[in-house]
Design a protein around this motif. Structure first.
Motif, PDB file in Angstrom:
ATOM      1  N   PRO A   1       0.802  -1.234   0.000  1.00 16.59           N
ATOM      2  CA  PRO A   1       0.000   0.000   0.000  1.00 16.59           C
ATOM      3  C   PRO A   1       0.833   1.281   0.000  1.00 16.59           C
ATOM      4  N   GLU A  10       0.110   4.046  -2.620  1.00 13.70           N
ATOM      5  CA  GLU A  10      -0.338   5.371  -2.174  1.00 13.70           C
ATOM      6  C   GLU A  10       0.530   6.475  -2.785  1.00 13.70           C
ATOM      7  N   LYS A  32      -7.548   1.215  -0.279  1.00 13.63           N
ATOM      8  CA  LYS A  32      -8.198   0.868   0.982  1.00 13.63           C
ATOM      9  C   LYS A  32      -8.097  -0.660   1.218  1.00 13.63           C
ATOM     10  N   LYS A  64      -4.564  -1.677   2.103  1.00 15.78           N
ATOM     11  CA  LYS A  64      -4.210  -1.335   3.487  1.00 15.78           C
ATOM     12  C   LYS A  64      -4.818  -2.353   4.456  1.00 15.78           C
ATOM     13  N   GLU A  65      -6.083  -2.727   4.192  1.00 12.81           N
ATOM     14  CA  GLU A  65      -6.748  -3.720   5.049  1.00 12.81           C
ATOM     15  C   GLU A  65      -6.027  -5.069   4.968  1.00 12.81           C
ATOM     16  N   LYS A 115      -2.953  -5.651   4.116  1.00 13.34           N
ATOM     17  CA  LYS A 115      -1.627  -5.543   4.729  1.00 13.34           C
ATOM     18  C   LYS A 115      -1.762  -5.584   6.261  1.00 13.34           C
TER      19      LYS A 115
END
Lengths: 76, 272
Positions: free
Chosen positions: B226, B230, B258, B261-262, B264
Motif C-alpha cells: 500500500p 499510495e 483501501k 491497506k486492510e 496488509k
C-alpha cells in the motif's frame, strides 16, 4: 394452367427487377464514409486543402509551412 | 477534437499563417496519395505534422491538441527553417542540430548520420557525444545500455537532462508495449519501473509519465504494497486528479488502496 399465368408474370417481373438492381453499381460504404468526412464542418471553418500536391504548391507560393492533419474516414 | 480545437476561432485565425492540409485515409480503391501516411511514418490517427513546401517532415506534434499547442509546434518548425539557413551558411552547430533533428525523425540511417558527423571534423569529445546520441536515437543502443554509457560521457548539464529524459521515456515505452495487453507484463514492468524510480529515472513524456506510474500501481497491487500504491496514486492524482473524466478511475484506485491497506493490516496482525 391459365391461373398460373399471372403468378409466372409476377415472378418474371421480380427476377427482372433483381437483375436490374444487381447490374447497378453498389454504393461503396467506404466512399460514402469518405464523402461524409469531407463534408465535416471543421473543414469549412478554415482554409483546409485535401489535395496534397495543391497544399505543397500553395506553401511554396506563399513561403509557408504545411500544417498536416492525418485522419481516417473508414472507421467512423 | 475536430469539433473542438480544429473548429476554434483561435485556430482559424492562427491557421492563416500556414497552409492547412487534411489527409483522410479512406481505404477507398485508388484514393490519391494513399501511401502518404506510410511515407511520413504516421503510426496512428490523429497525427499532426509540420512539413516544408517540399513535403519534408520538420516536426511531429506531440503536445497539447489545442490552438496554442499547434502554434507552439509550428513555431518549432519555423526555428528549424531558420537553422537550415544558418547551416547553409556553414554554421557547424546548426548543421549538428539539423542532423539530430533528422535522426530523431528517422530520416537518416546510422551509416548516413555517421558519415555526416565525420564530415563535420569535430573534436574527439564532441564526436564521441554525438556518436552516442545518434546511436541511441537510431536504436543501436538499448535504453539501459544508453543510460550506462551516458553516465560515462562528458555532456553539458542541460543536454544530459534532455538525453536522460529521452532514454527514460523510451525505456518506459518499450516495457509498456506488452504491458498494455497483459496484467502480468504490467506487473513486471511496474517492478522494473520501481527500480528505475529508485535510480532517479522518471520519464517526462505525456504518455510515458502516466504509463510509468500505472504500471507501478499494478505492481504495488500485486505485491500488496500500500505504501508504494499510495505514493503512485498521490502523484497521478496531483497531475490528473482535476480532470472530471478521471474521477471514476481515481475512485476505483482509492478503493484498491483501501483494500490493500486492510489486507496488509491483516497480514501484519497474523505475523504479530
Amino acid at each position: 394452367m391459365k391461373r398460373w399465368i399471372p403468378v409466372l408474370i409476377a415472378i418474371g417481373g421480380l427476377l427482372g427487377l433483381c437483375a436490374v438492381a444487381a447490374a447497378q453499381d453498389p454504393v461503396d460504404p467506404l466512399q460514402e464514409k469518405l464523402e461524409k468526412k469531407l463534408g465535416s464542418a471543421f473543414l469549412k471553418k478554415a482554409d483546409w486543402q485535401t489535395d496534397y500536391d495543391k497544399a505543397l504548391a500553395k506553401a511554396k507560393e506563399g513561403g509557408k509551412l504545411v500544417f498536416a492533419y492525418f485522419t481516417r474516414s473508414y472507421a467512423t | 477534437m475536430e469539433a473542438a480545437a480544429l473548429s476554434d476561432e483561435k485556430f482559424t485565425a492562427w491557421s492563416k499563417g500556414c497552409v492547412l492540409y487534411c489527409h483522410i485515409t479512406s481505404k477507398v480503391k485508388d484514393a490519391p496519395h494513399a501511401a502518404l501516411p506510410g511515407e511520413k511514418d504516421v503510426a496512428g490517427f490523429p497525427t499532426f505534422l509540420v512539413l516544408d513546401a517540399a513535403g519534408e517532415v520538420l516536426v511531429r506534434h506531440d503536445g497539447e491538441r489545442s490552438p496554442d499547442g499547434f502554434a507552439k509546434t509550428v513555431a518549432r518548425a519555423q526555428e528549424i527553417v531558420e537553422r537550415r539557413k544558418k547551416a547553409a551558411g556553414g554554421d557547424v552547430e546548426a548543421r549538428i542540430a539539423l542532423l539530430l533533428q533528422r535522426v530523431r525523425l528517422k530520416q537518416r540511417t546510422l551509416e548516413e548520420a555517421m558519415k555526416e558527423l565525420d564530415s563535420l571534423k569535430l573534436a574527439d569529445a564532441r564526436l564521441k557525444e554525438l556518436t552516442f546520441v545518434v546511436s541511441f536515437e537510431l536504436g543501436a543502443l538499448t535504453p539501459d545500455d544508453a543510460w550506462t554509457q551516458l553516465k560515462a560521457l562528458e555532456v553539458a548539464a542541460d543536454q544530459r537532462k534532455e538525453l536522460e529524459a529521452r532514454i527514460n521515456n523510451l525505456a518506459v515505452m518499450e516495457a509498456c508495449k506488452a504491458a498494455a495487453r497483459d496484467v502480468k507484463e504490467r506487473v513486471a514492468a511496474g517492478r522494473k519501473f520501481l527500480a528505475m524510480k529508485k535510480d532517479g529515472r522518471i520519464p517526462t513524456g505525456n504518455l510515458e509519465f502516466p504509463a510509468f506510474w500505472r504500471c507501478i500501481l499494478a505492481y504495488a497491487e500485486d505485491a500488496v504494497d500500500p505504501a508504494v500504491y499510495e505514493e503512485g496514486l498521490g502523484i497521478l492524482e496531483e497531475k490528473y486528479g482535476g480532470k472530471p473524466s478521471a474521477k471514476s478511475s481515481f475512485d476505483a484506485m482509492k478503493e484498491t488502496l483501501k483494500r490493500l491497506k486492510e489486507a496488509k493490516g491483516k497480514t501484519e496482525r497474523k505475523e504479530y
